[in-house]
Structures are given as C-alpha cells and as structure tokens.
Scaffold this motif. Sequence first.
Motif, PDB file in Angstrom:
ATOM      1  N   MET A 132     -30.633 -28.545 -39.683  1.00 11.16           N
ATOM      2  CA  MET A 132     -31.821 -27.468 -39.546  1.00 11.16           C
ATOM      3  C   MET A 132     -31.926 -26.798 -38.226  1.00 11.16           C
ATOM      4  SD  MET A 132     -35.632 -28.215 -40.884  1.00 11.16           S
ATOM      5  CE  MET A 132     -35.972 -29.462 -39.616  1.00 11.16           C
ATOM      6  N   LEU A 133     -31.872 -27.478 -37.176  1.00  8.96           N
ATOM      7  CA  LEU A 133     -31.832 -26.782 -35.865  1.00  8.96           C
ATOM      8  C   LEU A 133     -30.865 -26.020 -35.723  1.00  8.96           C
ATOM      9  CD1 LEU A 133     -32.835 -30.063 -33.500  1.00  8.96           C
ATOM     10  CD2 LEU A 133     -34.225 -27.827 -34.056  1.00  8.96           C
ATOM     11  N   LEU A 134     -29.662 -26.508 -35.993  1.00  8.84           N
ATOM     12  CA  LEU A 134     -28.543 -25.519 -35.979  1.00  8.84           C
ATOM     13  C   LEU A 134     -28.544 -24.269 -36.641  1.00  8.84           C
ATOM     14  CD1 LEU A 134     -25.212 -25.154 -35.118  1.00  8.84           C
ATOM     15  CD2 LEU A 134     -24.843 -26.142 -37.394  1.00  8.84           C
ATOM     16  N   SER A 135     -29.007 -24.250 -37.914  1.00  5.52           N
ATOM     17  CA  SER A 135     -29.046 -23.085 -38.840  1.00  5.52           C
ATOM     18  C   SER A 135     -30.337 -22.294 -38.292  1.00  5.52           C
ATOM     19  CB  SER A 135     -29.519 -23.505 -40.344  1.00  5.52           C
ATOM     20  OG  SER A 135     -28.619 -24.208 -40.766  1.00  5.52           O
ATOM     21  N   GLY A 136     -31.353 -22.890 -37.518  1.00  5.08           N
ATOM     22  CA  GLY A 136     -32.256 -22.018 -37.323  1.00  5.08           C
ATOM     23  C   GLY A 136     -32.278 -21.286 -35.853  1.00  5.08           C
ATOM     24  N   VAL A 137     -31.345 -21.724 -35.097  1.00  8.57           N
ATOM     25  CA  VAL A 137     -30.948 -21.044 -33.856  1.00  8.57           C
ATOM     26  C   VAL A 137     -29.861 -20.102 -34.151  1.00  8.57           C
ATOM     27  CG1 VAL A 137     -29.206 -22.474 -33.052  1.00  8.57           C
ATOM     28  CG2 VAL A 137     -30.605 -21.361 -31.383  1.00  8.57           C
ATOM     29  N   ILE A 138     -29.266 -19.928 -35.274  1.00  6.02           N
ATOM     30  CA  ILE A 138     -28.188 -19.119 -35.490  1.00  6.02           C
ATOM     31  C   ILE A 138     -28.802 -18.009 -36.065  1.00  6.02           C
ATOM     32  CG2 ILE A 138     -26.447 -18.581 -36.987  1.00  6.02           C
ATOM     33  CD1 ILE A 138     -25.071 -21.370 -36.713  1.00  6.02           C
ATOM     34  N   GLU A 185     -22.292 -16.907 -34.274  1.00  7.36           N
ATOM     35  CA  GLU A 185     -22.998 -15.677 -34.906  1.00  7.36           C
ATOM     36  C   GLU A 185     -23.543 -16.027 -36.257  1.00  7.36           C
ATOM     37  OE1 GLU A 185     -24.301 -13.064 -33.166  1.00  7.36           O
ATOM     38  OE2 GLU A 185     -23.005 -13.793 -31.135  1.00  7.36           O
ATOM     39  N   SER A 186     -22.753 -16.939 -37.090  1.00  7.04           N
ATOM     40  CA  SER A 186     -22.993 -17.297 -38.450  1.00  7.04           C
ATOM     41  C   SER A 186     -22.809 -18.653 -38.626  1.00  7.04           C
ATOM     42  CB  SER A 186     -22.247 -16.345 -39.197  1.00  7.04           C
ATOM     43  OG  SER A 186     -20.824 -16.633 -39.041  1.00  7.04           O
ATOM     44  N   LEU A 187     -23.235 -19.188 -39.958  1.00 12.13           N
ATOM     45  CA  LEU A 187     -22.987 -20.467 -40.207  1.00 12.13           C
ATOM     46  C   LEU A 187     -21.515 -20.904 -40.487  1.00 12.13           C
ATOM     47  CD1 LEU A 187     -25.596 -21.043 -42.746  1.00 12.13           C
ATOM     48  CD2 LEU A 187     -25.647 -22.114 -40.216  1.00 12.13           C
ATOM     49  N   ALA A 238     -19.868 -21.722 -37.194  1.00  9.68           N
ATOM     50  CA  ALA A 238     -20.530 -22.968 -36.633  1.00  9.68           C
ATOM     51  C   ALA A 238     -19.695 -24.191 -37.206  1.00  9.68           C
ATOM     52  CB  ALA A 238     -21.892 -23.222 -37.168  1.00  9.68           C
ATOM     53  N   GLN A 239     -19.115 -24.099 -38.543  1.00  5.48           N
ATOM     54  CA  GLN A 239     -18.269 -24.868 -39.184  1.00  5.48           C
ATOM     55  C   GLN A 239     -17.042 -25.176 -38.162  1.00  5.48           C
ATOM     56  OE1 GLN A 239     -19.486 -26.396 -41.767  1.00  5.48           O
ATOM     57  NE2 GLN A 239     -21.271 -24.971 -41.965  1.00  5.48           N
ATOM     58  N   THR A 240     -16.567 -24.328 -37.613  1.00  2.00           N
ATOM     59  CA  THR A 240     -15.403 -24.624 -36.653  1.00  2.00           C
ATOM     60  C   THR A 240     -15.594 -25.901 -35.640  1.00  2.00           C
ATOM     61  OG1 THR A 240     -15.671 -22.782 -35.439  1.00  2.00           O
ATOM     62  CG2 THR A 240     -14.225 -22.578 -37.330  1.00  2.00           C
TER      63      THR A 240
END
Length: 232
Positions: free
Chosen positions: A26-32, A130-132, A135-137
């Motif tokens: 959730m923190l990851l998604s929020g900061v992105i 810049e996007s989810l 982030a997956q990588t």
Amino acid sequence: RQRAPFYAALALSFILWSVVFSVADMLLSGVIEEKSNKILDTLLTSVSPLELLIGKLLGVAAVSATLFVFWGALGGTLLSMAATSMSNNLFGQIAAAFLDPRLLTAFVIGFVAGYLMYGAIFLALGSLCESLQEAQTLLGPVALVLAVPMMLVGPALDNPNAPIVETASWVPLFTPFLLLIRAPTGLSWMEIAGQGALMLVALVIVLALAARVFKAGVVDQVSVANWRRKKG
C-alpha cells in the motif's frame, strides 16, 4: 496438544507476513501515485525527504496499530473465553497458546520491526518508479526475500531448533517471521531481546539507505524509466 503452541505460532506468522506485505504494498502504490500526480513535489517544499519518508511510515503504522488494538482486544477476549471453557480439547489448547506472553511479544516485535523495514524498502522502490508496472520489475528480489521465511515454516514445525532455522532467525529480514515460529520452543527472554536489538540495528541501516534512495527518486528524479533510456 503438545503441538498446539506451534499451530498458534504458524497462524500468527502467516498473519504477520500477510499484514506486512499488504501494508508495504500500500505504501508502494501510494508513493507512486503521489509522484505521478506531483503531490510529492508540493510536500517537499515543506519537509525534507527523510521527514516525508518517516512520516509516511509512522502514519500508516498508526492506522495499522489502531486496527490491531481493536481486533486484538476482540480476538483476545474470545480466545480467553475459549481457553477457559474448552480447556480439555484441542481447540481450547490452541486458543490458550495464542495468549502465551512470549508469542505475543514476538508478534509485536515482529510487526513493528518487519513493517518498518519492509515499508521503508517499498517506499524507496516506489520513489524510483513512475507506474506500478515499473515497480513489478523491482519487486522480484524483495518478494523472493519475503518468501524465504515462509519456505522455512515447514522445516521449523518439524524441528524449530534446526540449524538452518535457527541461523535464518538471526537474519534481520527473516527474524520477524521465524522468531514467531521459534517462540513456542521456550526461547529465553534474553534471546528474544537479542533478536529484537539486532532488528533495531538493521532498521536504522535500512532507514538510512532507504532515505538516500527516496531522496534520489523524489528530489533528483532518478527513475527506472530514465535508467532504461540512458542504457538504451
């Protein structure tokens, strides 16, 4: 009946793993999202990157702790009633095992340290994306690290004091989960305190490194996309 404490430890370990991973995600998604919407640029006019990083961690931790206190109080009451009224059967034994002071202490220490460590790592990774999809990588290695303690749960149930389990429990990134599994074996309070102190040292190091990465991502605009373009 003798294995009831280990069943309780197993359940709490999976709960802790799920909570830490979901809150960190959730923190990851929020900061992105905030980075893509330029919200972080506005916030950084008032606070430093380190203050923003710690503020995000503590804010979400406060919300999670509030939920834990409510559900913990409710669950503790129900478990206490079950342990008293059904003390002669397996369910009552497992309910009583959940209330073991060592197990509860290990859970609290594991949640605080595990959340702060992984939350800081996920925030740092999110600041570089810049996007989810990007982030997956970056999440592959982190997901692999998170999977290791769960892979050791099976051997830990058979022999919680096996050398590989005992050694892995002193690795700070694995300690929050494996400390729970080993707690029913009669760990001394000194050993629990020692592992807690080790996680505290690791937490300081992780926060220092995460703050540098976070600053590079939100202030210097370093990102995975830019790195790929330069590499290409």
